[in-house]
Design an enzyme around this catalytic site. Structure first.
Site, PDB file in Angstrom:
ATOM      1  NE  ARG A 111      11.038  24.133 103.383  1.00  0.00           N
ATOM      2  CZ  ARG A 111      10.316  23.238 102.691  1.00  0.00           C
ATOM      3  NH1 ARG A 111      10.900  22.177 102.193  1.00  0.00           N
ATOM      4  NH2 ARG A 111       9.026  23.412 102.517  1.00  0.00           N
ATOM      5  CG  MET A 123      23.828  22.093  97.444  1.00  0.00           C
ATOM      6  SD  MET A 123      24.195  22.948  95.929  1.00  0.00           S
ATOM      7  CE  MET A 123      25.964  23.114  96.125  1.00  0.00           C
ATOM      8  CG  MET A 181       8.387  22.672  94.929  1.00  0.00           C
ATOM      9  SD  MET A 181       7.329  22.711  96.378  1.00  0.00           S
ATOM     10  CE  MET A 181       8.539  22.839  97.675  1.00  0.00           C
ATOM     11  CG  ASP A 211      13.728  15.840  98.685  1.00  0.00           C
ATOM     12  OD1 ASP A 211      13.701  16.259  99.854  1.00  0.00           O
ATOM     13  OD2 ASP A 211      14.000  16.571  97.713  1.00  0.00           O
ATOM     14  CG  HIS A 261      16.702  22.313  91.929  1.00  0.00           C
ATOM     15  ND1 HIS A 261      16.947  23.307  92.850  1.00  0.00           N
ATOM     16  CD2 HIS A 261      15.607  21.654  92.358  1.00  0.00           C
ATOM     17  CE1 HIS A 261      16.037  23.251  93.788  1.00  0.00           C
ATOM     18  NE2 HIS A 261      15.210  22.264  93.538  1.00  0.00           N
TER      19      HIS A 261
END
Ligand code: PAF
Length: 284
Positions: free
Chosen positions: A187, A184, A30, A150, A37
């Site tokens: 948000r 990390m 996102m 996640d 990432h």
């Protein structure tokens, strides 16, 4: 690196790589990229002939009360980071490309989606599964990369891939942490300086739980209570959960069985910012 925003452009860009037999590694994001990432992009780079990254802040995974409008965005900076990591194609679709007028098909992974995060975000994983399946169908990657941070998202996507026989290999990459242990997350920028100082308690509490398991603790309720108590010392607004569950089914575990793996996920709110983290522990 090619930056494309429509499906035909994406397909044309992919055709060039497929024509010369390159495998495709895909990192859906996102945006507002951080080292977590980038670790996925690096892994995809190592393991594939071509690397595709997508940046799409997916409205379907935000509830009306959540932070869709203020979710941090910086596509220019993200593009520079992707280019530096050797990404070949950056796909940045507009919402109408992903959800054209009349869009009415959603993917729901039942059971797994309603546990843990699902209790607090009941429509979240329906939005995640829907957009991830659509992205898989558009990119048709050989491998797709997701972060262990996640953990429930990984379990939901793994179930979707298995149940719908989606031809992709999922690769789960370890969580990348700040030097004080904070996982990390895009948000993290929402945290005030004071909240940021308190936030590393999540990982400290999880690490302490891992030590207690190594020292012989086998009672899940005692472990969860210990994690909650440690986090409460930093006065968060709420500990939404601190659980001990099976890593694949996310079913609660009562007594930790020797030789098994347990997932210990936590969700904590500091002010309006909700942080999640987890560890997987092999029980000695
Ligand atoms: O993990 C994320 O950033 C998102 O949930 C994902 C997988 C890109 C789907 O929107």
């Amino acid at each position: 690196m090619l930056i494309v925003s429509t499906v035909p452009e994406l397909h044309r860009a992919l055709a060039d790589h497929r024509a010369v037999g390159r495998s495709v590694g895909f990192v859906p994001t996102m945006g507002f990229l951080h080292e977590g990432h980038l670790s996925l992009v690096r892994r995809a780079r190592q393991e594939n002939g071509a690397v595709v990254v997508s940046i799409f802040v997916n409205p379907a995974q935000f509830a009306p009360t959540e932070d869709l409008d203020r979710y941090p965005r910086d596509v220019e900076r993200d593009s520079a980071l992707c280019r530096a990591e050797g990404c070949d194609i950056l796909f940045v679709p507009k919402p109408e490309e992903m959800y054209p007028d009349g869009f009415s098909t959603y993917v729901s992974v039942e059971g797994l989606s309603s546990r843990l995060e699902g209790t607090f975000r009941p429509t979240h994983f329906r939005g995640v599964a829907t957009v991830v399946l659509k992205l898989f169908l558009l990119v048709r990657p050989d491998r797709a990369y997701f972060g262990q941070k996640d953990a429930q998202q990984c379990a939901v996507i793994a179930a979707m891939v298995r149940d719908l026989a989606v031809p992709v290999r999922l690769v789960v990459v370890p969580t990348v942490r700040e030097s004080d242990g904070l996982a990390m997350s895009s948000r993290n920028v929402y945290l005030s300086p004071d909240e940021r100082k308190r936030a590393p308690v999540l990982y400290r509490a999880l690490s302490r739980a891992a030590e207690r398991i190594a020292a012989g603790e086998r009672d899940a309720a005692r472990l969860s209570a210990g994690i909650t108590a440690a986090i409460m010392e930093q006065s968060p607004s709420a500990v939404d959960y601190a659980a001990v569950v099976d890593p694949l089914t996310l079913e609660p575990v009562d007594a930790l069985a020797p030789g098994s793996d347990v997932l210990i996920p936590v969700a904590v709110r500091f002010g309006t910012t909700r942080l999640i983290d987890n560890i997987i522990v092999r029980v000695p």
